[in-house]
Design an enzyme around this catalytic site. Structure first.
Site, PDB file in Angstrom:
ATOM      1  N   GLU A 125      -6.275  -8.398  -0.494  1.00  0.00           N
ATOM      2  CA  GLU A 125      -7.106  -7.924   1.023  1.00  0.00           C
ATOM      3  C   GLU A 125      -8.363  -7.735   1.199  1.00  0.00           C
ATOM      4  O   GLU A 125      -8.258  -7.151   0.593  1.00  0.00           O
ATOM      5  CB  GLU A 125      -5.599  -6.898   1.999  1.00  0.00           C
ATOM      6  CG  GLU A 125      -4.364  -7.354   1.824  1.00  0.00           C
ATOM      7  CD  GLU A 125      -4.115  -5.930   2.571  1.00  0.00           C
ATOM      8  OE1 GLU A 125      -4.141  -5.345   3.473  1.00  0.00           O
ATOM      9  OE2 GLU A 125      -3.392  -6.483   3.122  1.00  0.00           O
ATOM     10  N   GLU A 149       0.721  -1.460   0.009  1.00  0.00           N
ATOM     11  CA  GLU A 149       0.232   0.292  -0.002  1.00  0.00           C
ATOM     12  C   GLU A 149       0.762   1.199   0.059  1.00  0.00           C
ATOM     13  O   GLU A 149       0.991   1.417   1.153  1.00  0.00           O
ATOM     14  CB  GLU A 149      -1.051  -0.174   1.226  1.00  0.00           C
ATOM     15  CG  GLU A 149      -2.308  -0.638   1.163  1.00  0.00           C
ATOM     16  CD  GLU A 149      -3.313  -1.102   2.197  1.00  0.00           C
ATOM     17  OE1 GLU A 149      -2.608  -0.313   2.777  1.00  0.00           O
ATOM     18  OE2 GLU A 149      -3.999  -1.856   1.583  1.00  0.00           O
TER      19      GLU A 149
HETATM   20  C1  GAL Z   1      -4.488  -2.695   5.546  1.00  0.00           C
HETATM   21  C2  GAL Z   1      -2.862  -3.255   4.890  1.00  0.00           C
HETATM   22  C3  GAL Z   1      -3.162  -4.384   6.215  1.00  0.00           C
HETATM   23  C4  GAL Z   1      -3.632  -4.904   7.672  1.00  0.00           C
HETATM   24  C5  GAL Z   1      -5.358  -4.098   6.643  1.00  0.00           C
HETATM   25  C6  GAL Z   1      -6.070  -3.905   8.009  1.00  0.00           C
HETATM   26  O1  GAL Z   1      -4.618  -1.202   4.588  1.00  0.00           O
HETATM   27  O2  GAL Z   1      -2.336  -3.524   3.659  1.00  0.00           O
HETATM   28  O3  GAL Z   1      -1.740  -4.671   6.063  1.00  0.00           O
HETATM   29  O4  GAL Z   1      -3.354  -3.399   8.033  1.00  0.00           O
HETATM   30  O5  GAL Z   1      -5.344  -2.909   6.355  1.00  0.00           O
HETATM   31  O6  GAL Z   1      -7.241  -3.600   7.604  1.00  0.00           O
END
Ligand code: GAL
Length: 689
Positions: free
Chosen positions: A327, A178
């Site tokens: 994710e 990110e």
């Molecule tokens: C994302 C990040 C992850 C985790 C997640 C939690 O932005 O890449 O490492 O922090 O959020 O929602």
């Protein structure tokens, strides 16, 4: 474009893109027997005793997890002190996963530098606008422009690539995590000045293009140019954002090149992006990647399929091919004002909504919360005791369904008759000079996307320089900045028979964020046969009436004129500030076989739905599967010899969809002519096996 020519060119393009599809089956499926649609999770083996890995992996296998993303924050474990690398544990973790039929995507750990690194090389820490240097203890504290940081990042990426670049259990790479934070230190400022020199050549050119005569901003030396991010000269603001984007690209390339040099070309390289985040131009950064990926979090509330779908389509547009959801939330997050859970069934509905929009992988963040660390409350698939949480069985169902539908979905991609154009330059330009504090260019885009998607059932979101000839309808809401190449691309599209719809605030700025000398839409005034005579920021809505019914226009109103005889006025303003009363709010003109339309008002939902209907009708856009009840989402994916329709219900009650022909019900089995779905119900229908 008349019907038959349009059909022909559409079919030609379809044929060409299908050839492309067969030739470009996903890299990871060429490399291994990995499934075409992957269920995954983020796994952090470095946070747990090795003795626990086996039970984790067994539970993952039972859930149908076929991919783990590992490593992306584990730098202190991989390089405990400078130049001493330890990747054995990662090798064992990858091998252990492989025994359970689980492949790995390796994240380079550069979003979380170790303490020894930032202590020894403090210049690698980023500096904020107020001049404060970041500290250790969080993440993303690095300076993306710093040469020393890049040297160290490259070395760890190289070590990883040398170790895993030919490991067939590794499907690909995620660089960093990110991209977001930048630095305002003096060294970065001087890099920015060098960048300006390369772009503008001479200070005279920069001074002219930024109109620095204004407020005595004229520069006589490159090192006088400051960094501005909010209220500076518009050319300076846009240049800084472009420099930021190019610097992320080179930051990424620094690692990407060394991975590529040491790995099997079938391993893909990606990074996980963040939807509409506008900290950099994603088209710039994505060009070097094999695959686009994003982190899809709902946060507070529930899935809005149109809004989230637009974000999928945005991400798909970065490479103009299928993408990954790297994710996504297992029920809930930990960072929203209220971290409510998605409803029972909603996580599954969302997973299929992702796949419908072209995701080939859906990966949950994260498997289990670390026992300490900032994110203890985040949703997971197992608890701190390592046994399944209630959501686990729903994810297991997704795993079973991905396995069942994988071969049918293999090699299929969404395809659209409608494109919506999106540009970072334009979004930035509007945000710096909103003129109405409530004006949000992404909301403007979504106001067009929502009704157009409901009609067409598939939309591509693309940069304004993309090839457009395959689309029946191209809509450009808020395309504020027109470079010469954009103007040329749009004009050619219309001249070749397409229908271009420009939304409010289009065609106002040039490539340096200066005003176009011609009124809006600048270089397209001639083609449109009309122009924006004046724009008005609105404190209160104004009435708009005409072909789209009677509506209220909000926030923004452009008074249009119809100069050419063959321009048709589609809607007019009602009584408001006197200037707008009775004046054109939307105009359209046929140009040969094509058409150009300008809509100067931000229409309310009902009028926007009517406008979308009109646009689709005059352009020949049809719903991919045919009409469906409200609340039913249809997601077509097309392959060489089949059409697959993922259908997900977000309707309150059970609804029945009548199919245009009998189709194979891939999940439930059998052949169907109708499907009935409860709320959050899913069906995957295929024209053939
Ligand atoms: C994302 C990040 C992850 C985790 C997640 C939690 O932005 O890449 O490492 O922090 O959020 O929602």
């Amino acid at each position: 474009m008349n019907g038959s020519t349009l059909q022909r060119s559409f079919h030609f393009v379809v044929a060409v893109s299908l050839v492309g599809l067969c030739l470009s089956s996903p890299l990871w499926s060429q490399n291994s027997s990995a499934p075409p649609i992957l269920l995954g999770t983020a796994w952090y083996p470095e946070q747990w005793p090795e003795a626990q890995w086996e039970s984790d992996l067994s539970l993952m296998e039972k859930a149908g997890v076929r991919m783990v993303r590992v490593g992306e924050f584990a730098w202190s474990r991989m390089e405990p002190s400078e130049g001493h690398y330890d990747l054995d544990w990662l090798d064992r973790a990858v091998a252990a996963a492989g025994k359970h039929g689980i492949y790995a995507v390796l994240g380079t750990p550069t979003a979380a530098p170790p303490a020894w690194l930032t202590q020894k090389y403090p210049e690698t820490l980023r500096v904020d606008k107020e001049g404060h240097r970041a500290e250790h203890g969080n993440r993303q504290q690095f300076n993306w422009a710093n040469p020393k940081y890049r040297e160290l990042a490259r070395k760890i990426a190289e070590q990883m690539a040398k170790r895993f670049g030919r490991n067939s259990l590794v499907l690909g790479w995620q660089i960093d995590n990110e991209y977001a934070e930048v630095s305002f230190d003096p060294e970065t400022r001087s890099q920015f000045q060098q960048w300006l020199k390369a772009r503008y050549g001479t200070l005279d050119s920069l001074n002219v293009r930024w109109t620095t005569a204004y407020w005595s901003q004229t520069y006589s030396s490159w090192d006088q140019v400051p960094i501005e991010t909010d209220y500076g000269n518009p050319g300076l603001l846009l240049s800084w954002q472009r420099f930021v984007s190019d610097t992320w690209r080179s930051y990424q390339k620094n690692q990407l090149d060394v991975i590529r040099a040491n790995s099997d070309p079938r391993q893909f390289i990606t990074t996980n992006m963040m939807g509409w985040f506008d900290g950099y131009d994603h088209y710039t950064v994505a060009q070097d990647l094999d695959l686009a990926a994003w982190d899809d979090y709902v946060g507070q509330g529930h899935l809005d399929p149109a809004r989230n779908g637009a974000t999928h389509d945005l991400t798909r547009g970065f490479k103009q091919k299928n993408f990954w959801v790297m994710e996504t939330q297992p029920g809930s997050v930990n960072w929203a004002p209220i971290n409510n859970s998605l409803d029972k069934g909603e996580v599954r509905a969302m997973a299929w909504h992702d796949v419908g929009h072209g995701a080939d992988a859906v990966s949950y963040w994260q498997w289990r919360s670390a026992l300490n660390g900032q994110e203890e409350y985040h949703g997971t698939l197992v608890g701190a005791d390592s046994t399944p949480v209630p959501l686990y069985s729903e994810v297991q169902q997704i795993g079973q369904e991905f396995a069942r539908a994988g071969s049918v979905l293999a090699g299929t991609s969404p395809r659209s008759e409608v494109a919506i154009l999106h540009s970072y330059d334009s979004r930035w330009a509007i945000q710096w000079q909103k003129h109405n504090k409530d004006y949000d260019p992404v909301e403007e885009l979504i106001s067009y996307y929502r009704p157009l998607r409901a009609i067409s059932q598939s939309i591509d979101v693309l940069p304004p320089t993309a090839r457009l000839e395959r689309y029946k309808l191209v809509v450009a809401p808020g395309l504020n900045v027109f470079s010469e190449s954009t103007a040329k691309n749009l004009a050619e599209y219309v001249q070749q028979g397409g229908h271009l719809v420009l939304g409010q605030r289009s065609g106002m700025k040039d490539d340096d964020n200066g005003l176009q000398p011609a009124r809006q839409p600048g270089p397209l005034v001639e083609l449109l046969g009309g122009r924006v005579e004046q724009y008005y920021a609105l404190a209160d809505p104004v009435p708009v009436a005409g072909k789209f019914g009677s509506a209220q226009g909000k926030q923004w109103a452009e008074l249009l004129s119809a100069k050419a005889d063959d321009v048709e006025v589609l809607a007019r303003y009602g009584k408001s500030n006197g200037w707008l009363d009775g004046q054109p709010a939307a105009i359209t003109r046929r140009v040969g076989r094509g058409r150009i339309t300008y809509i100067g008002a931000w229409l309310d939902d009902a009028a926007m739905a009517a406008a979308a209907k009109w646009m689709s009708e005059v352009s020949g856009v049809k719903p991919a599967l045919g009409p469906v009840p409200d609340g039913i989402e249809v997601y077509p994916r097309y392959g060489e010899n089949r059409e697959v329709y993922v259908i997900v219900s977000f309707a309150k009650r059970e609804e029945t969809v009548t199919l245009p022909a009998a189709m194979v019900d891939v999940l439930a089995g059998g052949t169907k002519q109708t499907v009935s779905l409860p709320r959050y119900g899913v069906a995957v229908l295929s024209s053939t096996h």
